[in-house]
Motif scaffolding. Structure first.
Motif, PDB file in Angstrom:
ATOM      1  N   SER A   1       4.785  11.702  -1.427  1.00 28.79           N
ATOM      2  CA  SER A   1       4.753  10.272  -1.738  1.00 28.79           C
ATOM      3  C   SER A   1       6.121   9.685  -2.021  1.00 28.79           C
ATOM      4  O   SER A   1       6.304   8.472  -1.957  1.00 28.79           O
ATOM      5  CB  SER A   1       3.847  10.034  -2.947  1.00 28.79           C
TER       6      SER A   1
ATOM      7  N   GLN B   1       9.781   6.713 -14.203  1.00 35.64           N
ATOM      8  CA  GLN B   1       9.040   7.249 -13.074  1.00 35.64           C
ATOM      9  C   GLN B   1       9.124   6.211 -11.957  1.00 35.64           C
ATOM     10  O   GLN B   1       8.775   5.050 -12.151  1.00 35.64           O
ATOM     11  CB  GLN B   1       7.576   7.466 -13.441  1.00 35.64           C
ATOM     12  N   THR B   2       9.573   6.629 -10.805  1.00 32.38           N
ATOM     13  CA  THR B   2       9.763   5.672  -9.714  1.00 32.38           C
ATOM     14  C   THR B   2       8.783   5.932  -8.582  1.00 32.38           C
ATOM     15  O   THR B   2       8.268   7.039  -8.424  1.00 32.38           O
ATOM     16  CB  THR B   2      11.186   5.757  -9.139  1.00 32.38           C
ATOM     17  N   THR B   3       8.559   4.890  -7.808  1.00 33.82           N
ATOM     18  CA  THR B   3       7.840   4.993  -6.541  1.00 33.82           C
ATOM     19  C   THR B   3       8.721   4.358  -5.471  1.00 33.82           C
ATOM     20  O   THR B   3       9.567   3.506  -5.790  1.00 33.82           O
ATOM     21  CB  THR B   3       6.498   4.241  -6.597  1.00 33.82           C
TER      22      THR B   3
ATOM     23  N   LEU C   1       0.369   9.374 -10.396  1.00 31.40           N
ATOM     24  CA  LEU C   1       1.030   8.588 -11.430  1.00 31.40           C
ATOM     25  C   LEU C   1       0.000   7.775 -12.203  1.00 31.40           C
ATOM     26  O   LEU C   1      -0.893   7.170 -11.621  1.00 31.40           O
ATOM     27  CB  LEU C   1       2.063   7.638 -10.818  1.00 31.40           C
TER      28      LEU C   1
ATOM     29  N   GLU D   1      -0.404   4.210 -11.116  1.00 29.41           N
ATOM     30  CA  GLU D   1      -0.780   3.925  -9.737  1.00 29.41           C
ATOM     31  C   GLU D   1      -2.209   4.344  -9.391  1.00 29.41           C
ATOM     32  O   GLU D   1      -2.788   3.840  -8.434  1.00 29.41           O
ATOM     33  CB  GLU D   1       0.182   4.665  -8.778  1.00 29.41           C
TER      34      GLU D   1
ATOM     35  N   GLN E   1       1.043  11.136 -16.132  1.00 29.97           N
ATOM     36  CA  GLN E   1       0.676  11.757 -14.867  1.00 29.97           C
ATOM     37  C   GLN E   1      -0.603  12.569 -15.016  1.00 29.97           C
ATOM     38  O   GLN E   1      -0.865  13.162 -16.069  1.00 29.97           O
ATOM     39  CB  GLN E   1       1.827  12.675 -14.403  1.00 29.97           C
TER      40      GLN E   1
ATOM     41  N   ASP F   1       7.430   9.866  -4.947  1.00 29.53           N
ATOM     42  CA  ASP F   1       7.482   9.547  -6.370  1.00 29.53           C
ATOM     43  C   ASP F   1       8.404  10.535  -7.079  1.00 29.53           C
ATOM     44  O   ASP F   1       8.596  11.667  -6.622  1.00 29.53           O
ATOM     45  CB  ASP F   1       6.087   9.636  -6.995  1.00 29.53           C
TER      46      ASP F   1
END
Length: 621
Positions: free
Chosen positions: A319, A380-382, A270, A273, A261, A321
């Motif tokens: 977001s 780590q998710t989105t 992220l 991303e 991050q 996230d």
């Protein structure tokens, strides 16, 4: 030809079974691949096995196999309505703050649902809900997740469509006994007793035996022991990384350090991303062993940032996230691949921070770790990644902080139910529920065979827009289908060569010292032990012909013996590999293999006795 009093054909089949059991237990190759090998071997050895090409592939045309494919699709249609998620929300509201209510609501809700809907997606939806619910109540999630799986298994005994083993048993009933297939609700009375006894056990003895492996107040960083593996570093003016993108920085890291991050002026990005380039004053959050991070910091001339890395560090409200957990199910396309090969970070934006495998925590060298069924990943998710994996069976991504969307902060900081319903229902909900009800009704009233009713339901789901054809095919666990198709002809070979009759003769010999009801109980115990090791599907195929032959030799009720094998195969509690839902909660609950044995063995023995007595009472011997 006879050798040692045993026909050569039976010896060959026993040899194939021995090889198959070894491969099933050791999983040197996937079980569905083993099943394909069984089909090939049966035909190659046709002079001894008596199974030709048509017989070897007959499992694909078996009505049980086709019905199971259709039920996977129908369950997907119901799953997309939002009903199960809505029910989970109501459960959370009811159970909030009480361990007893949380446990009762968990198992009391899951069990009945599993009688009509495939229990795998039900458990996948409930795991994050139950985990958050446990933390709200100040209870270890481990105290609720194992009962969740067991309740889903128990619910499968309620109806013909509850489990694949029930459907297989129905096919055997029609082919081996002088009767038709089993009716939709023919054994529901016994299933209700089994469910009630099982739930009572889970509320009492099981509750006491279930361990509290995960601390009730642990956040994800603590749960995965990452306190010493996450570091915040600041970018000074003289650092050579200024101006680099995070992907370029990742390429420059000779040590096993992973950028996670970028934090700048209150914003977070992220690493998987963003295309932001590093600037002076940026804070970089990285993952790696302390020694590797120290070498990385020195080489890149970075400094320590006065920032403590916690679960909140990764949470971005705007977001969506954040951190989450993901379970690798059986049959996942990622099984057997390393994290590098899976491209989870590159293609899906899921960066893996740690892996829990049984009692082992893997926090370093992750890129070369080969994924296995049951692995629990801290990721780590989105929102995009969560939505993507929600439509398939390759990865069950479990969103965190579910209850934050259900409860809001009230007066004096108290948590109150939110007025807004967080789980909207699909406009197609009444149609999908009506179709499922029609399938059950048509089969229950014997208007249509279950296989035709189920296929008709799939047709209706697709043409009404409740389910797309692509989603329907994606919903099927094809590894289970191939496993079924492969082991079914093995059962045919046992019958054709007389192998089933030989095993039955050995077990029948116990009738000289045991009463008939005790022989029936023996079949239940032996079948249950096998199911915990080689999967319920393989067990029911191997044991039902043996049980029916034994009943014939004892001049007993063949249907009673068939039912005892069916129920014993469908209730596998003693190992995490005995049933897929056990494997799904294995990682999230941080369980040990012995936990399943300690909690599941008494339950399995109790239900063996209850099932045996219930069958004698309802169907006689």
């Amino acid at each position: 030809m006879v050798l040692f009093g045993v026909p050569t054909g039976a010896l060959v089949v026993f040899g194939l079974i021995g090889v198959a059991l070894t491969l099933f237990v050791t999983e040197l190759i996937p079980n569905d691949v083993t099943a394909i090998g069984i089909m090939v071997a049966l035909v190659a050895l046709e002079p001894w096995t008596g199974v030709g090409t048509r017989g070897a592939i007959s499992g694909f045309a078996n009505t049980a196999t086709v019905t199971i494919v259709a039920m996977y699709m129908l369950s997907a249609g119901i799953g997309r309505t939002g009903l199960v998620q809505r029910l989970g929300v109501r459960l959370a509201r009811f159970a909030r703050g009480s361990e007893t209510r949380a446990l009762a609501a968990t198992i009391g809700t899951t069990g009945p649902i599993a009688g009509f809907v495939n229990n795998t997606p039900v458990v996948a939806v409930f795991i994050p809900m139950i985990t958050d619910l446990a933390k709200e109540a100040g209870v270890s999630p481990s105290k609720l997740l194992l009962p969740l799986s067991y309740a889903a298994i128990l619910g499968g005994t309620l109806t013909l469509i509850g489990t694949s083993t029930n459907l297989l048993a129905s096919e055997f009933a029609a082919t081996l006994l002088d009767r038709g297939p089993i009716g939709m609700f023919e054994f529901t009375a016994l299933g209700t007793v089994v469910l009630a006894v099982g739930l009572a056990y889970l509320m009492t003895v099981g509750r006491w035996l279930t361990p509290a492996r995960i601390p009730a107040d642990a956040d994800l960083i603590e749960e995965f022991g990452l306190e010493g593996y996450l570091t915040a570093l600041r970018v000074p003016e003289d650092s050579p990384v200024v101006g680099l993108g995070l992907d370029e920085l990742d390429d420059r890291t000779e040590s096993p350090v992973t950028p996670l991050q970028l934090r700048r002026n209150g914003e977070s990005f992220l690493a998987t991303e963003t295309d932001q380039r590093l600037q002076v004053g940026d804070v970089l959050v990285v993952s790696g062993e302390r020694e590797a991070v120290n070498r990385f910091r020195t080489r890149q001339r970075l400094t320590d940032a006065p920032t403590e890395v916690t679960e909140e560090t990764f949470t971005a409200v705007d977001s969506g996230d954040g951190l989450g957990r993901a379970v690798v199910p059986e049959g996942s396309a990622f099984v057997g691949e390393t994290l590098t090969e899976s491209r989870l970070a590159t293609f899906h934006g899921l960066q893996v921070l740690a892996i829990r495998r049984g009692g082992e925590l893997i926090r370093a060298g992750l890129r070369e770790v080969t994924l296995a069924p049951g692995d629990l990943l801290l990721v780590q998710t989105t929102p995009e990644a969560v939505d993507y994996f929600a439509d398939g069976d390759d990865l069950f991504v479990l969103e965190e902080d579910t209850l934050d969307r259900i409860w809001s902060d009230g007066e004096n900081g108290a948590r109150e139910p939110s007025a807004r319903e967080p789980v909207p229902l699909s406009p197609k909900t009444p149609v999908a529920v009506g179709i499922m009800a029609a399938v059950v009704g048509l089969a229950a009233l014997d208007i249509l065979p279950i296989v035709i009713a189920a296929l008709g339901g799939v047709f209706a789901m697709v043409v009404t827009g409740c389910l797309s054809s692509a989603d329907a095919y994606d919903a099927v666990s094809w590894n289970v289908v191939f496993l079924l198709a492969g082991v079914i002809p093995l059962g045919l070979a046992m019958e054709a060569t007389g192998g089933a009759a030989l095993i039955a003769e050995v077990l029948v010999g116990t009738a000289s010292v045991l009463p008939l009801v005790a022989v029936l109980l023996l079949f239940s115990v032996v079948t249950g032990l096998l199911a915990n090791v080689i999967t319920p599907v393989a067990t029911v195929v191997l044991m039902i012909p043996v049980a029916v032959d034994a009943a014939a030799q004892l001049d007993a009720n063949g249907f009673a013996f068939l039912l005892v094998v069916t129920f014993a195969s469908a209730t596998s509690f003693m190992t995490p590999v005995g049933y897929q839902t056990n494997l799904m909660v294995y990682g999230p609950g941080d369980y040990r293999f012995t936990d399943f044995l300690r909690v599941g063995a008494p339950l399995q023995l109790l239900l063996a006795v209850v099932t045996t007595l219930g069958i004698v009472r309802l169907w006689g011997l």
